[in-house]
Design a protein around this motif. Structure first.
Motif, PDB file in Angstrom:
ATOM      1  N   ALA A 169       9.096  62.277  50.944  1.00  0.00           N
ATOM      2  CA  ALA A 169       7.970  61.765  51.728  1.00  0.00           C
ATOM      3  C   ALA A 169       7.225  62.939  52.354  1.00  0.00           C
ATOM      4  CB  ALA A 169       8.477  60.823  52.808  1.00  0.00           C
ATOM      5  N   SER A 170       5.881  62.817  52.378  1.00  0.00           N
ATOM      6  CA  SER A 170       5.065  63.906  52.906  1.00  0.00           C
ATOM      7  C   SER A 170       3.735  63.353  53.408  1.00  0.00           C
ATOM      8  CB  SER A 170       4.822  64.931  51.784  1.00  0.00           C
ATOM      9  OG  SER A 170       3.763  65.780  52.111  1.00  0.00           O
ATOM     10  N   GLU A 171       3.169  64.054  54.365  1.00  0.00           N
ATOM     11  CA  GLU A 171       1.829  63.644  54.810  1.00  0.00           C
ATOM     12  C   GLU A 171       0.748  64.201  53.896  1.00  0.00           C
ATOM     13  OE1 GLU A 171       1.566  64.620  58.947  1.00  0.00           O
ATOM     14  OE2 GLU A 171       3.159  63.182  59.420  1.00  0.00           O
ATOM     15  N   GLU A 172       1.143  65.213  53.099  1.00  0.00           N
ATOM     16  CA  GLU A 172       0.205  65.824  52.143  1.00  0.00           C
ATOM     17  C   GLU A 172       0.410  65.192  50.777  1.00  0.00           C
ATOM     18  OE1 GLU A 172      -1.847  68.469  52.925  1.00  0.00           O
ATOM     19  OE2 GLU A 172      -1.171  68.161  54.998  1.00  0.00           O
ATOM     20  N   PRO A 173      -0.677  64.909  50.023  1.00  0.00           N
ATOM     21  CA  PRO A 173      -0.452  64.446  48.642  1.00  0.00           C
ATOM     22  C   PRO A 173       0.036  65.607  47.802  1.00  0.00           C
ATOM     23  CG  PRO A 173      -2.820  64.654  49.143  1.00  0.00           C
ATOM     24  CD  PRO A 173      -2.075  65.026  50.391  1.00  0.00           C
ATOM     25  N   GLY A 174       0.873  65.401  47.050  1.00  0.00           N
ATOM     26  CA  GLY A 174       1.762  64.667  46.246  1.00  0.00           C
ATOM     27  C   GLY A 174       1.214  63.919  45.038  1.00  0.00           C
ATOM     28  N   ILE A 175       1.968  62.939  44.711  1.00  0.00           N
ATOM     29  CA  ILE A 175       1.587  62.090  43.581  1.00  0.00           C
ATOM     30  C   ILE A 175       0.303  61.356  43.970  1.00  0.00           C
ATOM     31  CG2 ILE A 175       2.212  60.074  42.203  1.00  0.00           C
ATOM     32  CD1 ILE A 175       5.041  61.116  42.079  1.00  0.00           C
TER      33      ILE A 175
END
Ligand code: ACO
Length: 322
Positions: A169-175
């Protein structure tokens, strides 16, 4: 907004290498035919007694190490595989035991060569909805065990291996998006016809091995992968030039080149491992990703397009910021 991000990658290939020249001694084929038609030079083959979970464990441990995570941090395990070690428990549960992790959800996902792309799409949804924070997503195969080593039209194409990612989990995208499709109307073109519900006799007479109408699979694969590239770009309002790296399923260099052409992408922006790995089915995309991450080609912040096509037919893509 919660995103899921790949924080570590890992890969594992069995020690034994089977070259095209080795295959010339087994079936009526040639290094030249295999290289020209497929781009494959060699593939890895699991040792006797080395099973899908053994490969998966090695790849998983390497991904966890790269992510700086301990098995106890994982709260979801998905193993994409077409070659599970047992009817049950799932290979994911066997892997969970190896990792001495108890209690988190663990399941296998079967979408043949698209398995890892499907598993990544599913894990992304677990993470985005808050159902998981640290997922282990693995593609692991011992395809050599479902090949008829007398059938030159299939046995030259496949290999064994495993690849894995840790998805957090992250606050920045990613997928950014995943796109998953299937059409069972094509089941007859690529199949292992035998299966346990038909009784163990259904594996007799070669029905426990991969059967394939290669030419027809090829045509559908090229067209379908072209369409999924368009679908993925449109869904994200991106242009072809926004993609930094294409990480395709490694079935055949000619299919890969056709997709790269569709993207107007030079081949030096495409991760190609089919020459050394062959088609490792659900392991091929995460193995290719791991190779290009570890050799420094893929860098943080770059935009990656993964795509795959396989038996079912199944097909899909994942677009992500690395
Ligand atoms: N060595 C030498 N000759 C061979 C071999 C071999 N290993 N295999 C087939 N041939 C022969 C055939 O018998 C045929 O001979 P003929 O003309 O005398 O009848 C000739 O080569 C041509 O056969 P084709 O099947 O038409 O060859 P094609 O160019 O289509 O290449 C291939 C075959 C490589 C299988 C190609 O069709 C392909 O890659 N298809 C896609 C398969 C694929 O990607 N499957 C996996 C995707 S899904 C997943 O990953 C599970």
């Amino acid at each position: 907004m919660i995103y899921s991000r790949i924080t570590g990658t890992g890969g594992y290939l069995p020690d034994k290498v089977l070259t095209n020249y080795d295959l010339e001694k087994i079936v009526d084929t040639s290094d030249q035919w295999i290289r020209e038609r497929t781009g494959i030079r060699e593939r890895h083959i699991a040792a006797d007694g080395q099973n899908t979970v053994d490969l998966a464990e090695q790849a998983a441990r390497r991904a966890l190490q790269a992510a700086g995570r301990d098995p106890q941090d994982i709260d979801l395990i998905i193993v994409a595989t077409t070659t599970p070690d047992r009817v049950f428990p799932s290979t994911a549960c066997l892997l969970q035991k190896r990792l001495d992790r108890h209690g988190c959800a663990a399941f296998d996902l079967q979408a043949v060569c698209t398995g890892f792309v499907y598993a990544l799409g599913v894990a992304d949804k677990f993470v985005r909805t808050g159902s998981a924070r640290c997922a282990l997503v693995v593609g692991s195969e011992t395809l050599s065990r479902v090949l008829d080593w007398k059938d030159r039209s299939t046995c030259v194409l496949f290999g064994d291996g495993a690849g894995a990612v840790v998805l957090e989990a992250s606050e920045e995208p990613g997928i950014l998006s995943s796109h998953l499709h299937a059409d069972g109307a094509y089941e007859h073109l690529l199949s292992v016809p035998g299966g346990v519900s038909q009784g163990y006799d259904s594996f007799k007479d070669g029905k426990g091995f991969v059967t394939m109408k290669g030419n027809e699979v090829f045509k559908v694969a090229v067209n379908t992968l072209g369409r999924i590239v368009d679908e993925t770009l449109e869904a994200n309002a991106l242009d072809k030039s926004d993609i930094d790296w294409l990480i395709p399923h490694q079935a055949n260099i000619r299919i890969i080149q056709a997709t790269a052409k569709k993207l107007k992408m030079p081949m030096d922006r495409v991760v190609v491992t089919v020459g050394e790995h062959g088609n490792t089915s659900s392991a091929s995309v995460p193995l290719a990703l791991d190779v290009a991450v570890r050799d420094g080609r893929i860098k943080a912040g770059e935009t990656l397009l993964m795509e795959a096509f396989g038996g079912g037919f199944t097909w899909g893509s994942v677009l992500l910021k690395f």
